[in-house]
Design a protein around this motif. Structure first.
Motif, short mmCIF file in Angstrom:
data_model
loop_
_atom_site.label_atom_id
_atom_site.label_comp_id
_atom_site.label_asym_id
_atom_site.label_seq_id
_atom_site.Cartn_x
_atom_site.Cartn_y
_atom_site.Cartn_z
N GLU A 1 12.32 -0.20 3.10
CA GLU A 1 11.29 -0.13 4.12
C GLU A 1 9.98 -0.70 3.55
OE1 GLU A 1 10.86 3.78 5.69
OE2 GLU A 1 12.95 3.94 6.33
N ASN A 2 9.30 -1.51 4.34
CA ASN A 2 8.05 -2.12 3.91
C ASN A 2 6.88 -1.28 4.41
OD1 ASN A 2 5.90 -3.72 3.19
ND2 ASN A 2 6.75 -5.61 4.02
N LYS A 3 6.30 -0.49 3.51
CA LYS A 3 5.17 0.37 3.85
C LYS A 3 3.87 -0.13 3.18
CE LYS A 3 7.48 3.52 6.23
NZ LYS A 3 7.65 4.90 5.72
N LEU A 4 3.85 -1.40 2.81
CA LEU A 4 2.65 -1.95 2.20
C LEU A 4 1.54 -2.10 3.24
CD1 LEU A 4 4.27 -4.68 -0.08
CD2 LEU A 4 3.16 -2.57 -0.84
N PRO A 5 0.29 -2.28 2.80
CA PRO A 5 -0.80 -2.51 3.77
C PRO A 5 -0.51 -3.75 4.60
CG PRO A 5 -1.68 -2.08 1.57
CD PRO A 5 -0.20 -2.25 1.41
N ASN A 6 -0.94 -3.74 5.85
CA ASN A 6 -0.59 -4.85 6.74
C ASN A 6 -1.59 -6.00 6.66
OD1 ASN A 6 -2.79 -3.81 8.05
ND2 ASN A 6 -1.69 -3.18 9.91
N ALA A 7 -2.42 -6.01 5.64
CA ALA A 7 -3.32 -7.13 5.40
C ALA A 7 -3.42 -7.34 3.90
CB ALA A 7 -4.71 -6.86 6.00
N LEU A 8 -3.60 -8.59 3.50
CA LEU A 8 -3.67 -8.91 2.09
C LEU A 8 -4.90 -8.28 1.45
CD1 LEU A 8 -2.60 -10.46 -0.35
CD2 LEU A 8 -3.94 -12.43 0.41
#
Length: 569
Positions: free
Chosen positions: A146-153
């Protein structure tokens, strides 16, 4: 069959959108660079990282991740409605998963050293290294990422991910193809690759299913593998931020039980005496925070050596045998390792290369690793007096991201201190037998084609046969055949550790001569120095689909020394 949704690929190397991305980012970082006119490159002018005291913290030793009892939504052959786009699982019906895992790619908090600030990292389950997997041949598993990283760089890297299990015999839809990335779940369905997760099905089979039957040819077993991010254009910064972990595999020979009474069990050191060591190098800014340069296409080397995410840790060991599974997980740094006691190199048993057990152990005093190469070593600490201190050191001089120097360091870099002071609990039942794993034969009669692959520098980027990666296949070997690939480094003064996904290969010749003993076994990374030529025998078995070959100096991979090859029916 549900087709993978048609999607425009992410910005490819050399594309206008990619150039604009790097021009914009480069403008903000311009103060950190000065021109390098000879190569039309920019090179970093970096002050050294803040000083840190060695041996200030213990080596982290992980316990294996625990399977989950179930997944919701259920895993299936066809991608679910909330899953990102993928092809159907080729082996799901034949090898249904017996164990399920869930791993989240997310921001975590990590301390590299007590004298540096605790800081954000990107990691699997938010940790560095990522969770340790123990898997077994014949027991298929499914891992939901699952990708739970921030949705902006935020800083360097990309929050879009593609997870590659290096280098299991895995169907292409679960291999982590560089263009099969998916975005953070928080981004919603408006992006190119909607989906909350991606299921990777690992059938846990040996190569040779079709010819050998059952779960394949046990001579093709792997042991020490690892998984990492493989997002096109951003593999280097994403892995550098922490997205990598070990994946260890066992079977009826390499059982993971040093007390195994089976007559075929190797009884290598196991349990707490089987220790993965992920070696990497990092650089920190004046405030002690992780920094990275993704604009110098030559490569990147840091000045702080890490083992399992810690700067120069120590490890208390008992006077007995240990198995160390060593991985060079750096961005561009080659390492040559020795074990030093009282300033003298010590011997050890070299038992595996790139996760593949040798036919017989090699007695050695050093091991040379390019990026992504692995070596399994057995060290017997019973030969040293109680209280002894030994040091794992890197003796290679490397000044930049191009290649290691010919000269060794006058004073090797100390990576890890061993202290022989743990009490023994009974006797040491482990051993290193004279025979490890039989190697499959090389049958040149299977060869249907010989390919020439040249690795070059083109238009300021890196290329294969003068072609930058664009996501289109450059080779299409036929399933069930074998080929010889001649890997030629024509890029001048650079080294390239070349990785071929999916199948282990066999080096036939290095610069026209037979390979050294430690390169005669099965491999998946081929270190090719300036102007070298390595000829590799490869087979393409059991599954079809898209795979890649690339330089594992991940800066070179991102700029854009990577090629797609398709195994076709």
């Amino acid at each position: 069959m549900v087709p993978v949704p048609h999607e425009p690929p992410p910005p490819g190397p050399g594309s206008p959108s990619r150039r604009r991305l790097f021009q914009a980012a480069g403008a903000t970082a311009a103060a950190a660079f000065t021109p390098h006119l000879a190569n039309s490159q920019v090179v970093p002018v970096r002050p050294p990282s803040p000083p840190t005291t060695p041996w200030a913290q213990p080596l982290p030793v992980q316990q294996p991740i625990t399977p989950v009892s179930g997944l919701s939504p259920l895993a299936s052959l066809i991608a679910g409605a909330r899953e990102c786009g993928r092809a159907d699982h080729q082996a799901f019906a034949r090898f249904p998963p017996q164990e399920l895992y869930k791993v989240e790619a997310k921001v975590g908090s990590h301390s590299f050293h007590p004298e540096l600030p605790t800081q954000e990292v990107w990691g699997y389950d938010g940790q560095v290294p990522g969770p340790l997997f123990h898997a077994r041949y014949g027991k298929p598993i499914l891992v939901r990422f699952e990708n739970k990283l921030p949705n902006a760089l935020q800083g360097f890297g990309s929050p879009d991910i593609s997870v590659h299990l290096h280098n299991m015999h895995t169907p292409s839809e679960s291999d982590g193809f560089a263009l099969d990335w998916f975005s953070p779940a928080a981004c919603g369905p408006t992006l190119a690759r909607p989906g909350e997760y991606k299921d990777h099905h690992y059938p846990m089979v040996y190569a040779g299913l079709d010819a050998y039957g059952g779960i394949g040819d046990p001579r093709e077993a792997l042991g020490t593998c690892w998984y990492h991010d493989h997002r096109v254009d951003f593999t280097a910064p994403n892995v550098y931020r922490g997205m990598a972990g070990f994946f260890l595999v066992f079977d009826h020979i390499d059982t993971g039980n040093e007390n195994d009474t089976s007559p075929v069990a190797l009884r290598l050191p196991s349990g707490e005496f089987d220790v993965p060591l992920m070696i990497a190098d990092k650089h920190f800014d004046s405030g002690g925070y992780l920094m990275f340069d993704q604009f110098n296409t030559d490569g990147f080397v840091g000045d702080k050596p890490l083992v399992n995410g810690k700067i120069q840790p120590f490890f208390h060991v008992a006077p007995r045998k240990y198995r160390f599974r060593i991985l060079d997980a750096g961005t561009s740094r080659t390492i040559d390792l020795q074990l030093m006691y009282q300033n003298r190199p010590q011997g050890f048993q070299h038992i595996a290369n790139d996760g593949n057990l040798f036919e017989a152990p090699l007695s050695r005093t050093n091991v040379h690793l390019g990026i992504a190469e692995r070596a399994d070593l057995v060290v017997d600490f019973s030969k040293f007096p109680v209280g002894s201190e030994l040091f794992l050191v890197n003796r290679v001089l490397q000044l930049d991201g191009t290649k290691p120097e010919k000269d060794f360091l006058t004073t090797p870099i100390q990576l890890l201190k061993f202290i022989v002071d743990r009490p023994m609990q009974g006797f040491d039942p482990s051993r290193v037998p004279l025979k490890l794993r039989e190697q499959p034969p090389i049958n040149l009669n299977e060869v249907v084609a010989t390919r020439e692959l040249s690795f070059t520098r083109t238009r300021g980027s890196w290329a294969i046969n003068d072609k930058l990666f664009d996501g289109k296949p450059i080779l299409s070997p036929k399933k069930g055949t074998a080929e010889i690939w001649n890997l030629r480094n024509l890029s001048g003064g650079w080294a390239h550790p070349l990785h071929i996904h999916f199948e282990e290969g066999r080096i036939l010749t290095r610069n026209g001569a037979p390979p050294p003993a430690w390169e005669k076994g099965r491999k998946d990374v081929y270190f090719i120095g300036p102007n070298e030529n390595v000829s590799v025998f490869l087979r393409f078995r059991d599954f079809t689909g898209k795979y890649i070959i690339h330089c594992h100096n991940t800066i070179h991979e991102d700029h854009a020394m990577m090629g797609r090859y398709d195994i076709v029916s």
